[in-house]
Design a protein around this motif. Sequence first.
Motif, mmCIF file in Angstrom:
data_model
loop_
_atom_site.group_PDB
_atom_site.id
_atom_site.type_symbol
_atom_site.label_atom_id
_atom_site.label_comp_id
_atom_site.label_asym_id
_atom_site.label_seq_id
_atom_site.Cartn_x
_atom_site.Cartn_y
_atom_site.Cartn_z
ATOM 1 N N SER A 142 25.153 119.858 49.883
ATOM 2 C CA SER A 142 24.720 119.735 48.487
ATOM 3 C C SER A 142 24.637 118.268 48.090
ATOM 4 C CB SER A 142 25.691 120.466 47.564
ATOM 5 O OG SER A 142 25.724 121.819 47.890
ATOM 6 N N PHE A 143 25.572 117.455 48.617
ATOM 7 C CA PHE A 143 25.600 116.031 48.296
ATOM 8 C C PHE A 143 24.355 115.335 48.854
ATOM 9 C CE2 PHE A 143 27.011 111.675 49.511
ATOM 10 C CZ PHE A 143 27.159 111.184 48.224
ATOM 11 N N ASN A 144 23.951 115.710 50.052
ATOM 12 C CA ASN A 144 22.771 115.103 50.668
ATOM 13 C C ASN A 144 21.494 115.449 49.912
ATOM 14 O OD1 ASN A 144 24.213 113.820 52.641
ATOM 15 N ND2 ASN A 144 24.065 115.517 54.093
ATOM 16 N N LYS A 145 21.504 116.651 49.320
ATOM 17 C CA LYS A 145 20.330 117.086 48.569
ATOM 18 C C LYS A 145 20.120 116.247 47.305
ATOM 19 C CE LYS A 145 20.128 121.982 49.474
ATOM 20 N NZ LYS A 145 20.663 123.197 48.889
ATOM 21 N N LEU A 146 21.216 115.699 46.756
ATOM 22 C CA LEU A 146 21.159 115.078 45.432
ATOM 23 C C LEU A 146 20.059 114.028 45.334
ATOM 24 C CD1 LEU A 146 24.804 114.619 44.142
ATOM 25 C CD2 LEU A 146 23.063 116.179 43.358
ATOM 26 N N ALA A 147 20.029 113.045 46.250
ATOM 27 C CA ALA A 147 18.981 112.036 46.179
ATOM 28 C C ALA A 147 18.460 111.753 47.577
ATOM 29 C CB ALA A 147 19.501 110.775 45.532
ATOM 30 N N LYS A 148 18.248 112.824 48.315
ATOM 31 C CA LYS A 148 17.711 112.743 49.673
ATOM 32 C C LYS A 148 18.471 111.721 50.537
ATOM 33 C CE LYS A 148 14.143 115.462 48.647
ATOM 34 N NZ LYS A 148 14.849 116.112 47.536
ATOM 35 N N GLY A 149 19.814 111.764 50.434
ATOM 36 C CA GLY A 149 20.626 110.912 51.304
ATOM 37 C C GLY A 149 20.783 109.471 50.834
ATOM 38 N N GLN A 150 20.270 109.136 49.636
ATOM 39 C CA GLN A 150 20.385 107.755 49.144
ATOM 40 C C GLN A 150 21.642 107.553 48.289
ATOM 41 O OE1 GLN A 150 18.065 105.306 50.008
ATOM 42 N NE2 GLN A 150 17.435 106.969 51.363
ATOM 43 N N GLU A 200 23.478 119.749 39.136
ATOM 44 C CA GLU A 200 22.723 120.926 38.691
ATOM 45 C C GLU A 200 22.733 122.063 39.702
ATOM 46 O OE1 GLU A 200 21.349 121.440 35.588
ATOM 47 O OE2 GLU A 200 22.566 119.664 35.314
ATOM 48 N N SER A 201 22.871 121.720 40.994
ATOM 49 C CA SER A 201 22.655 122.760 42.008
ATOM 50 C C SER A 201 23.956 123.435 42.422
ATOM 51 C CB SER A 201 21.986 122.136 43.237
ATOM 52 O OG SER A 201 22.822 121.113 43.747
ATOM 53 N N GLU A 202 23.830 124.715 42.757
ATOM 54 C CA GLU A 202 25.000 125.474 43.191
ATOM 55 C C GLU A 202 25.326 125.111 44.642
ATOM 56 O OE1 GLU A 202 26.699 130.043 43.348
ATOM 57 O OE2 GLU A 202 24.738 129.667 42.465
ATOM 58 N N ILE A 203 26.629 124.982 44.924
ATOM 59 C CA ILE A 203 27.046 124.686 46.300
ATOM 60 C C ILE A 203 27.082 126.013 47.049
ATOM 61 C CG2 ILE A 203 28.892 123.728 47.735
ATOM 62 C CD1 ILE A 203 29.769 122.168 45.166
ATOM 63 N N THR A 204 26.149 126.188 47.969
ATOM 64 C CA THR A 204 26.058 127.488 48.653
ATOM 65 C C THR A 204 26.691 127.433 50.037
ATOM 66 O OG1 THR A 204 23.824 126.812 49.239
ATOM 67 C CG2 THR A 204 24.046 128.393 47.441
ATOM 68 N N THR A 205 26.522 126.310 50.743
ATOM 69 C CA THR A 205 27.087 126.217 52.099
ATOM 70 C C THR A 205 28.339 125.344 52.090
ATOM 71 O OG1 THR A 205 25.441 124.485 52.463
ATOM 72 C CG2 THR A 205 24.982 126.659 53.409
ATOM 73 N N ASN A 206 28.145 124.020 52.035
ATOM 74 C CA ASN A 206 29.310 123.141 51.904
ATOM 75 C C ASN A 206 28.958 121.941 51.034
ATOM 76 O OD1 ASN A 206 27.714 121.522 53.486
ATOM 77 N ND2 ASN A 206 28.883 121.907 55.377
ATOM 78 N N LEU A 207 29.977 121.154 50.697
ATOM 79 C CA LEU A 207 29.806 120.053 49.753
ATOM 80 C C LEU A 207 28.865 118.979 50.315
ATOM 81 C CD1 LEU A 207 30.706 119.101 47.007
ATOM 82 C CD2 LEU A 207 32.680 118.008 48.040
ATOM 83 N N ALA A 208 28.964 118.712 51.624
ATOM 84 C CA ALA A 208 28.149 117.661 52.238
ATOM 85 C C ALA A 208 26.655 117.965 52.111
ATOM 86 C CB ALA A 208 28.533 117.503 53.707
#
Length: 430
Positions: free
Chosen positions: A19-27, A9-17
Amino acid sequence: MPYSFHLEESEITTNLAASFNKLAKGQQSTERVLKVVYYPLAVFRVRPITRCTSSLSGHIEAVLCVSFSPDSKMLASGSGDSTVRLWDLNTELPKHTCKGHQNWVLVVAWSPDGSKLASAGMDKIVLVWCAKSGKNLAALKGHQQPVTAACWQPLHVAESFPWLATSSKDATVRLWDVSVGVCLRSLTSHSQPVMQVKWSGERADIGGVVYTAGRDTVIKVWNPKDGSMLNELKGHGHWINTLALNTDYVIRSGPFSHEPQKFADLPEKKEAAKKRYAEAVELCGGERLLSGSDDFTLFLWRPLVSKTPVCRMTGHQKIVNQVAFSPDGRWFASASFDKSVRLWDGRTGKYVHAFRGHVGDVYQLAWSGDSRLLVSVSKDSTAKCWDIGRRKLQEDLPGHADEVYAVDWSLDGARVATGGKDRVLKIWRH
């Protein structure tokens, strides 16, 4: 061409990593296949409007409708003083006052090549004006009740000069040939006043498709060539107030884009319009129709594909007054009397965001040509400019002394016009 990239759902603003960490708080498992979705963005940027550059007075009653010409050189306004005014945007001065109506003017609509203007309203007559001279070219009589909406045939499907469709409270829709001033067809099968008419650019073999909707809660799909009904779309539980196509913007602007161009004649304009339309349909993934109603809901349709809606959207707490697709078809926005403007995904109808800030009913919306900004006007006497990317208020524009009824954003992105109960037209620029 610039793109925006999205992870889930979220736009990648800085880098893929990040945005990926945001997805489920690193889980998240690093074994997963991720879907990155990208959207093409407009090549040009429209600057947000920040100030009022001129207040155009002249109307002696409330301004009820405003519309920029397709080439962004002129502005038309219709008012409760039963006149239509044409304004020159180079000087921001009045050019012509078109007199002929006997009552309120509710609708003004430019022909897609920019040469003619149709106006209609409470006096049941549709008048066609020449844009250059302000002369009355035709008075189209036939409706028995006030005219509620007018819409021109898309330029690329018209055989000669585009026809005009008008809907009325007499429950009919009439198709006019304005060059000879006759009513070609009367589309009758609605049982209550028809409030909206839209002319789609699909099915060029029959000259497009006409969509009508109104107080009998049904959307009807018509073949303009022989006046037959192609389909009925049912779903709403109350009056339908508004219709929008995701190709509205390109149909309205015809051959003109944000860059200044010169066309020799009508066939050349048609060719340019056809090309622009094909590009727009490809970009937004097929034509879709959107309807908003007094039952607080919106429906998204693929009318030529199926009778069942793509999706039904709820969330507004009061009636939905207007809906509008962004020029690239990626978003649509809905204005409601619950004081909010809501943003939805243009393909799936998924709810994205609610813009809150108005303290009165929201009447109308207009998108900027690059789909990055949205302006709304309200009963609270302000216009507000919203930033779609940041989902925030970009600019609050007070200045009107009373309710603001009408708004339009010019196709070149340079100006926004607003008009309302204080009888003044305001032009806003960066």
